[in-house]
Write a protein that holds these residues in place. Structure first.
Motif, short mmCIF file in Angstrom:
data_model
loop_
_atom_site.label_atom_id
_atom_site.label_comp_id
_atom_site.label_asym_id
_atom_site.label_seq_id
_atom_site.Cartn_x
_atom_site.Cartn_y
_atom_site.Cartn_z
N ALA A 10 0.94 -1.09 0.08
CA ALA A 10 -0.11 0.10 -0.13
C ALA A 10 0.90 1.21 -0.09
CB ALA A 10 -0.93 0.11 1.13
N ASN A 11 1.91 1.34 0.74
CA ASN A 11 2.71 2.47 0.91
C ASN A 11 3.55 2.53 -0.36
OD1 ASN A 11 2.13 3.10 3.43
ND2 ASN A 11 4.07 2.12 4.48
N GLN A 53 -1.44 19.57 -2.74
CA GLN A 53 -1.30 18.79 -1.52
C GLN A 53 -2.39 17.72 -1.72
OE1 GLN A 53 -0.79 20.62 2.13
NE2 GLN A 53 -1.79 18.92 3.24
N THR A 54 -2.00 16.49 -1.50
CA THR A 54 -3.10 15.13 -1.19
C THR A 54 -2.88 14.75 0.08
OG1 THR A 54 -1.10 13.76 -1.98
CG2 THR A 54 -2.19 14.84 -3.89
N ASN A 55 -3.63 13.61 0.20
CA ASN A 55 -3.58 13.01 1.61
C ASN A 55 -2.22 12.84 2.03
OD1 ASN A 55 -6.37 13.31 2.05
ND2 ASN A 55 -6.71 11.33 1.19
N ASN A 56 -1.23 12.55 1.11
CA ASN A 56 -0.17 12.02 1.65
C ASN A 56 1.16 12.86 1.17
OD1 ASN A 56 -1.03 9.31 2.43
ND2 ASN A 56 -1.63 9.13 0.27
N LEU A 77 4.05 13.82 3.69
CA LEU A 77 3.31 14.40 4.94
C LEU A 77 3.03 13.20 5.81
CD1 LEU A 77 0.72 16.63 2.96
CD2 LEU A 77 2.84 17.28 3.96
N THR A 78 3.46 12.08 5.87
CA THR A 78 3.40 11.08 6.83
C THR A 78 4.53 10.35 7.15
OG1 THR A 78 2.87 8.88 5.13
CG2 THR A 78 1.25 10.42 5.51
N GLY A 79 4.50 9.76 8.31
CA GLY A 79 5.84 9.11 8.70
C GLY A 79 6.08 7.79 8.04
N PRO A 111 16.46 8.74 1.29
CA PRO A 111 16.96 7.64 1.93
C PRO A 111 16.02 6.93 2.71
CG PRO A 111 18.21 9.32 2.49
CD PRO A 111 17.32 10.01 1.63
N ALA A 112 15.26 7.82 3.58
CA ALA A 112 14.41 7.27 4.61
C ALA A 112 12.89 7.37 4.45
CB ALA A 112 15.11 7.84 5.79
N ILE A 113 12.13 6.84 5.38
CA ILE A 113 10.87 7.32 5.33
C ILE A 113 10.61 8.27 6.20
CG2 ILE A 113 9.97 5.04 4.42
CD1 ILE A 113 9.32 4.25 7.36
N GLY A 114 9.52 8.96 6.41
CA GLY A 114 9.28 9.94 7.20
C GLY A 114 8.71 11.28 6.53
#
Length: 135
Positions: A10-11, A53-56, A77-79, A111-114
């Protein structure tokens, strides 16, 4: 075991939105430059029909002070998601004795999520530690 796999998929699907939108912003900046001889910070002026802007993700363009490089951000916009940056820049080349201006694009992945930070490039490479993606 199935739930983590589902969440990962999903991500990845959500991140595909950002890759596609930032890639579209890159191509639209190229077209805009051909028409106007400049880049724009206005997503609306690019005429590609995406929301800022979207939800994510938040989508923002920044032009460097020289006006030769534009950074197109897809800021998470999400972790749980990675951010993406497109860089569209000018490259002067000589073809048959005539100097021409080419627009070149690259796409980079954080390089990272967040939750991401907005990037403004002043060079034609990915931000430090970001991954250059094939276009």
């Amino acid at each position: 075991m199935a739930l983590p796999t589902f969440l990962h998929q999903a991500n990845k699907a959500k991140q595909t939105e950002a890759k596609l939108f930032v890639g579209s912003m890159n191509r639209a900046q190229q077209a805009y430059f051909v028409e106007k001889s400049s880049f724009t910070i206005s997503i609306d002026e690019l005429g590609i029909g995406i929301n800022q802007q979207t939800n994510n993700y938040e989508y923002v363009s920044n032009v460097d002070p020289s006006g030769t490089i534009v950074t197109n951000n897809g800021r998470s916009l999400t972790g749980t998601l990675k951010s993406y940056v497109g860089v569209t820049y000018l490259n002067l080349v000589t073809i048959a004795g005539t100097q021409e201006t080419l627009t070149i694009t690259i796409l980079c992945e954080s390089p990272a999520i967040g939750i991401g930070t907005l990037q403004t490039q002043t060079s034609t490479i990915c931000p430090t530690d970001w991954i250059l993606l094939p276009i």
